[in-house]
Design a protein around this motif. Structure first.
Motif, PDB file in Angstrom:
ATOM      1  N   PHE A 373       0.828  -1.214   0.000  1.00 37.80           N
ATOM      2  CA  PHE A 373       0.000   0.000   0.000  1.00 37.80           C
ATOM      3  C   PHE A 373       0.856   1.254   0.000  1.00 37.80           C
ATOM      4  N   ALA A 374       0.371   2.273  -0.694  1.00 42.79           N
ATOM      5  CA  ALA A 374       0.961   3.619  -0.622  1.00 42.79           C
ATOM      6  C   ALA A 374      -0.209   4.583  -0.538  1.00 42.79           C
ATOM      7  N   TYR A 375      -0.068   5.666   0.194  1.00 41.44           N
ATOM      8  CA  TYR A 375      -1.180   6.611   0.306  1.00 41.44           C
ATOM      9  C   TYR A 375      -1.421   7.309  -1.022  1.00 41.44           C
ATOM     10  N   PRO A 376      -2.695   7.586  -1.335  1.00 49.68           N
ATOM     11  CA  PRO A 376      -2.987   8.273  -2.600  1.00 49.68           C
ATOM     12  C   PRO A 376      -2.207   9.593  -2.660  1.00 49.68           C
ATOM     13  N   GLY A 377      -1.638   9.846  -3.775  1.00 50.90           N
ATOM     14  CA  GLY A 377      -0.849  11.080  -3.926  1.00 50.90           C
ATOM     15  C   GLY A 377       0.602  10.872  -3.519  1.00 50.90           C
ATOM     16  N   ALA A 378       0.925   9.710  -2.972  1.00 49.64           N
ATOM     17  CA  ALA A 378       2.319   9.436  -2.599  1.00 49.64           C
ATOM     18  C   ALA A 378       2.650   8.015  -3.035  1.00 49.64           C
ATOM     19  N   ALA A 379       2.275   7.719  -4.293  1.00 47.63           N
ATOM     20  CA  ALA A 379       2.395   6.351  -4.803  1.00 47.63           C
ATOM     21  C   ALA A 379       3.834   5.852  -4.810  1.00 47.63           C
TER      22      ALA A 379
END
Ligand code: ATP
Length: 620
Positions: A373-379
């Motif tokens: 997983f990566a936070y949206p906007g910080a792929a």
């Protein structure tokens, strides 16, 4: 001079104004009003009748002037007859004015009600959308901005439906019907009377464009003002602790000043445009007088017809003055509507799949299968990398690791606050993305460190997810969460109000209320994310025992920095930089001598009694 089409495009483009979207936004605002066709029709019909009466007035006045002339000639012969005719005209004039006033009142009433109804619909739709939007959206958009859109911008839309839209209709009808009437009487006089309309229209359109831009800037700045105020109020304790009031004042002042400057610029724009429109109007009035005098002298029109034109212009005076208001209202509705629709049009990223299933009788088997997983906007910054584990009902899984390693992220992926980027999470063997969100969130309950409480009673905070639960269940949950004794010690007991965000409770008490609330939900999977971080060790010990007993058949995931909170778990995983680097039970992990063993050694050393200070020994 009127500019050609391409040049007008140039102005709009230079100002960054999208005409297409503006027209669509305005059409959408109007469609909102058309959802109430009855009320809309009543308001418009009343406005139309008022306009007709309004237009009858110049005609009646003109007739009265002509009758006066006839009267002067006839007075000697038939004084009674001439006076009678004038009297009838006066009475009709009075009746027309009264009817106009009444119809304007009816139109005003229905427009206002229409505006209020549309505002209510929009407010509900907006609030509903905010409930559906995921955390990826809320992480991005500041709540101050959302509040501004839901309050001020919505008012902009309401104002247009209530006043602007009806005024535009009234003004258009007035000019159109009045113009046709004037042309039918005398085209030359009609031309002189309406000569200012093209200039006023062009000027008003230009003003509308510029006002739209001004409103967009102003509304964005108003959102900044709300944001600064909201953050200040939320962080009031930090502000006081650091004596940062002057700094905060400066920040707010700067934001408010910027809003004031934009508001003044908008007002100047409106005033200067209105000044030129009014000048054009008075020039046209002078033209009517000049042309009228000439037409009378050549016998083309009567004095009454000139009086009619002048009266028509007098009636136009108010709507002309209102052009500024109407354009302002339209411009605000476009920029406000755009800001409100922007949110209404956001598609929630986390929602039910078309064939989402409900778990009828969930067992609560939670499995992470190679979850990344990566936070949206910080792929490009992966937070979790191929994390796998299985948590069975009746078992407890502990998650430990340094700050920022991704522990809370694991907790947030289970109820789908975010969706995984790789791998999958299953509940009873079903991918959580294929489950109905409501069912998933009923099955999983997350109690997090940030124990948000509502400004309500203790009882209603605990029974938040289950308002129908009786007092006994609330008290049972409170006993397990070790908050019952505190509730009983309060004068108002469970009815005690906790204040904004639970301000009347300590951090540990807030967390215990939040644990009780989580227990009430009767979920099969319980996740405690540092949920007892503010609870003292002794209370936590008792609380853990009570929790373990009460949730012995549940699947429990405990995230904590304090190893004593999770050392009895069936399995413990150690995370580092989003990867599982160690796993096993407490004894196995201690024996392995890795990060966990080191942490355990540190925490037990810190918990050991300190050697007595010499001074204490003496006094003893
Ligand atoms: P702690 O023990 O301090 O609570 P944690 O192990 O629970 O930390 P997480 O909260 O899962 O850590 O955060 C993992 C990483 O993800 C951190 O680097 C953090 O900066 C980042 N992160 C957390 N929330 C967001 C978010 N909403 N948007 C972007 N990045 C985030």
């Amino acid at each position: 001079m009127l500019r050609s089409g391409p040049e007008r495009e140039g102005i709009a483009e230079r100002l960054g104004i999208d005409r297409d979207t503006a027209a669509k936004t305005l059409a959408r605002v109007v469609r909102l009003a058309l959802r109430y066709p009855g009320r809309f029709a009543l308001a418009t019909a009343a406005g139309l009748i008022a306009t007709i009466f309004n237009l009858a007035i110049p005609r009646l006045l003109g007739r009265a002037v002509d009758q006066s002339q006839v009267l002067l000639k006839q007075a000697a012969m038939e004084p009674r007859l001439a006076l009678g005719a004038l009297g009838v005209t006066a009475l009709v004039l009075l009746a027309a004015s009264t009817a106009r006033g009444l119809m304007q009142m009816v139109a005003g009433f229905h427009s206002e009600t229409l505006g209020q109804q549309v505002a209510r619909d929009l407010r509900l739709a907006y609030f509903d959308k905010l409930q559906q939007l995921g955390f990826d959206f809320h992480d991005r958009v500041h709540s101050g901005d959302l509040i501004t859109r839901g309050m001020l911008d919505l008012e902009g839309v309401r104002g247009f439906i209530e006043v602007g839209m009806q005024r535009i209709i009234a003004l258009t009808l007035l000019v159109a019907i009045g113009g046709v009437g004037l042309v039918a009487q005398d085209p030359v006089m009609a031309l002189a009377t309406l000569s200012f309309i093209p200039f006023a229209g062009w000027r008003a359109a230009r003003m509308g464009l510029l006002l739209r831009l001004a409103w967009t800037k102003l509304q964005a700045q108003q959102a900044v003002v709300t944001r600064v105020m909201e953050e200040n109020l939320q962080g009031v304790r930090v502000v006081r602790a650091f004596g940062a009031e002057p700094y905060e004042m400066g920040k707010f002042d700067a934001a408010a000043q910027a809003a004031l400057a934009l508001s003044n610029a908008r007002f100047r724009l409106r005033s200067s445009s209105m000044a030129t429109i009014s000048s054009a109007y008075y020039l046209a009035l002078a033209l009517v007088l000049g042309v009228g005098a000439h037409r009378i002298s050549v016998g083309a029109i009567s004095i009454g017809q000139l009086a009619e034109c002048l009266a028509f212009m007098t009636i136009l005076q108010l709507p002309v003055r209102q052009i500024g208001m109407v354009m302002n209202s339209g411009a605000r509705a476009i920029s406000s509507g755009r800001r409100v629709f922007e949110i209404l049009d956001v598609e929630p990223t986390i929602r039910d799949a078309p064939a989402a299933v409900a778990l009828e009788q969930p067992r609560g088997v939670l499995r992470f299968e190679n979850v990344s997983f990566a936070y949206p906007g910080a792929a490009d910054t992966p937070v979790l990398r191929e994390v796998s584990f299985t948590l069975e009902p009746g078992h407890t899984l502990g998650v430990v690791g340094p700050s920022g390693c991704g522990k809370s992220t694991i907790a947030q992926l289970v109820p789908r606050f975010y969706d995984v980027a790789g791998g999958r999470i299953t509940l009873d063997g079903v991918d959580v993305r294929e489950l109905q969100l409501a069912a998933l969130r009923r099955t999983v309950n997350l109690v997090s460190q940030d124990a948000f409480l509502f400004d309500d009673s203790l009882e209603r905070n605990i029974a938040y997810a289950t308002p129908e639960a009786g007092r006994t269940r609330v008290r049972d949950a409170a006993r397990i969460a070790h908050i019952h004794d505190h509730a009983e010690s309060l004068a108002a007991g469970y009815e005690a109000q906790v204040g904004e965000r639970g301000a009347s409770l300590s951090g540990g008490q807030r967390q215990r209320v939040s644990i009780a609330r989580g227990l009430m939900a009767e979920a099969r999977v319980l996740i405690f994310d540092d949920a007892t971080s503010a609870v003292d060790a002794a209370t936590e010990h008792g609380l853990r025992r009570a929790l373990a007993e009460a949730t012995s058949s549940h699947a429990t995931l405990i995230i904590s920095h304090r190893l004593s909170s999770l050392m009895h778990a069936d399995e413990i995983i150690v995370l580092q930089a989003g990867r599982v680097v160690e796993r096993g039970d407490h004894a196995g992990l201690v024996a392995a001598g890795g990060y966990y063993a080191e942490l355990y050694a540190m925490q037990t050393a810190a918990a050991e009694p300190k050697p007595q200070r010499a001074a204490d020994r003496v006094s003893a």
